[in-house]
Enzyme design. Sequence first.
Site, short mmCIF file in Angstrom:
data_model
loop_
_atom_site.label_atom_id
_atom_site.label_comp_id
_atom_site.label_asym_id
_atom_site.label_seq_id
_atom_site.Cartn_x
_atom_site.Cartn_y
_atom_site.Cartn_z
N HIS A 191 0.85 -1.26 0.21
CA HIS A 191 -0.17 -0.03 0.07
C HIS A 191 0.86 1.38 -0.09
O HIS A 191 0.53 2.23 -0.70
CB HIS A 191 -0.91 0.00 1.00
N ARG A 298 -10.00 4.82 -2.41
CA ARG A 298 -9.61 4.07 -1.26
C ARG A 298 -9.82 4.94 0.10
O ARG A 298 -9.05 5.89 0.41
CB ARG A 298 -8.40 3.69 -1.41
N ARG A 334 -15.05 2.79 -2.35
CA ARG A 334 -14.90 1.64 -1.51
C ARG A 334 -14.98 1.72 -0.05
O ARG A 334 -14.34 2.60 0.43
CB ARG A 334 -13.66 0.94 -1.82
N GLU A 433 -11.47 -10.41 -4.27
CA GLU A 433 -10.16 -10.40 -4.13
C GLU A 433 -9.64 -11.57 -3.01
O GLU A 433 -8.66 -11.47 -2.60
CB GLU A 433 -9.53 -8.91 -3.46
N ASN A 456 -4.57 -6.94 -6.69
CA ASN A 456 -3.35 -6.96 -5.65
C ASN A 456 -3.54 -8.21 -4.65
O ASN A 456 -2.83 -9.07 -4.32
CB ASN A 456 -3.15 -5.68 -5.13
N ARG A 467 1.79 -10.04 -0.56
CA ARG A 467 2.18 -9.08 -1.83
C ARG A 467 3.17 -7.97 -1.46
O ARG A 467 3.84 -7.11 -2.08
CB ARG A 467 0.84 -7.94 -2.14
N CYS A 504 -9.69 -3.04 -10.49
CA CYS A 504 -8.95 -1.80 -9.68
C CYS A 504 -7.75 -2.32 -9.11
O CYS A 504 -7.14 -1.43 -8.72
CB CYS A 504 -10.04 -1.36 -8.82
C1 PEP Z 1 -6.66 -4.70 -4.67
O1 PEP Z 1 -6.46 -5.64 -3.60
O2 PEP Z 1 -6.17 -4.95 -5.77
C2 PEP Z 1 -7.23 -3.68 -4.32
C3 PEP Z 1 -7.48 -2.61 -5.28
O3 PEP Z 1 -7.31 -3.04 -3.44
P1 PEP Z 1 -6.10 -2.43 -2.27
O4 PEP Z 1 -4.84 -2.68 -2.93
O5 PEP Z 1 -6.31 -1.37 -1.44
O6 PEP Z 1 -6.13 -3.69 -1.14
MG MG Z 2 -7.33 -5.29 -1.90
#
Ligand code: PEP
Ligand code: MG
Length: 580
Positions: A191, A298, A334, A433, A456, A467, A504
């Site tokens: 993030h 976000r 979101r 996700e 992600n 990640r 996204c």
């Molecule tokens: C994702 O997980 O791809 C996403 C868009 O949400 P975040 O990156 O904020 O977890």
């Molecule tokens: Mg996510």
Amino acid sequence: MRVFTGIAASPGIVVGRLKVVDRHRPSVNERPVGEAGVGVEIDRLRDAICATRTELELLRQKLEGATGDEHLFIIDAHILILADERLFAEASATIEADQINAEAALQRTLLKYRATFAAMEDSYLRERIVDLETVIEKILSSLTGMVHTVILPPDTLTIIAAHDISPADILQLDRTHIIGIATEIGGRTSHASILARAFGLTAVTGVDGIADLLLDGSPVILDGLTGCVIVNPDREAVRECLERKRHYACLEDELHKLRDLPPVTPDGHRVRLRGNVEAPGEAASVLIHGGEGIGLYRTEVLFMNRRQMPDEEEQFREYAAMQRAVAPHPLTIRTLDAGGDKLLEGVPLITEQNPALGVRAIRLAMRMPEEFKKQLRAILRISALGRVRVMFPMISGLEELRRAKSLLEECASELEAGGIPFDRDIQIGVMIEIPAAVTMADMLAREADFFSVGTNDLIQYTLAIDRSNEHLTDLYQPLHPAVLRSLQRIVDVAHAAGIDASICGEMAGDPLYLPILLGLGFDELSMGASSIPRVKQVLRNCTRSQAAHIAETCMTFATAADVEEYLTSEVTDHFSESFD
Ligand code: PEP
Ligand code: MG
């Protein structure tokens, strides 16, 4: 000259001076105190050492008897270090000689000790630096009062070097002086990296050892395109860097010309290209880069770096500002996705072994329904102002979706009873996700208005690869057949149910993946603003039928490496101008 290599996490090439900060420990800002301040700083240092010693002695007393004596030798060792006059003498001599504050002097002393210990041959002795670090950390905590301090840059263009930087840190950076970040840990989809890209801060992660060396103040080139960090560059390296920087700027200018051209394939198929944002200020950048609205807002950023959660009114004002900034295009909000690596000071901290699998996103929201309802009411009220969609993060199945929807319904009834306007038909989306959501996609599609794939997290949870782990970047594979099959299922199921499928996650913003995502049939791609022109360029060069063929072929391969080899050659052969 010293060259480090890491992961290119946020594009750009910047030149500045390094400021080494340590976010594991209290942040230390160096401050000149002048001759008159030296005595005060030495007193502060002495008091902090005394306070730390008292604290440890009390801790020792408490532990004695309670846990047995076998662990107490560690505390004893720390008390002995504190009792040793040399630490105080060394740091106070630095205060005197350099006329700086006690924290900075202590930090410099630590760096010197680190270098001395690192050179020791005996590995046991070498590792004793850990004890010294722990003790100095404790003294620093006592000196700083342990509050979260903002990283203050000197008055020059600064590149921060740190072991780690949190999203909360990034939000607080003075971006007029801080132009880049190099961290030892973290990956492209952490993030913090996502925020760095959003704010146009060049970043390289996974730079082993950068925060541990005596590099503070050194000139540095940070290359967020290749992941290269050059400390004390020679003339040739600077010349090359400036040339690359100019070339990159020219490319950006070229791409900018695409801004007003439609996101349409040569055979007339349109894909919505939208932006991902964190704060209202970013909406302008989405529009400047040619985005047609916001596919992911976000909201958790509003909840960071504060002790109290924002109330409904504050949220309403913030979301309304975002809505105004992007109107007449749509805004997809979101709901709170805190937890994991996005900690909120206003929420009591839970110690978790596996935060990524812990109380995060919708799970956290459900544990504080009254707070969550404030957000839902604010979102509903915004829906009266323009085109607004809402979506829930980390949904794993129908129960969660139904609970989230029923809270939204409660809020709708309350607003109705109070005569407050909102859009009764607001579109409700589910972020896909979690692998369970892929499996359950057919059921979820019956009760949702759209899907938005968070690649992600989907990649992270499908492949069981953290990640943010810089040691596993080669295994974090967006083109893994398991990921591609999941994407195919999501889009097929969505379309069979008559709803839209968007992406996204960061995959949407990488032009290399465009042919697959287009070929699979995604309706919308939402990405960091600066990626929109690159993706649009490939989209405008790739027909829907070419993409369908590429996607179909990709689905036949058994490994990510095979897919990547094929895709890269297709893209370079047919759309290479997009990658110059
Ligand atoms: C994702 O997980 O791809 C996403 C868009 O949400 P975040 O990156 O904020 O977890
Ligand atoms: Mg996510």
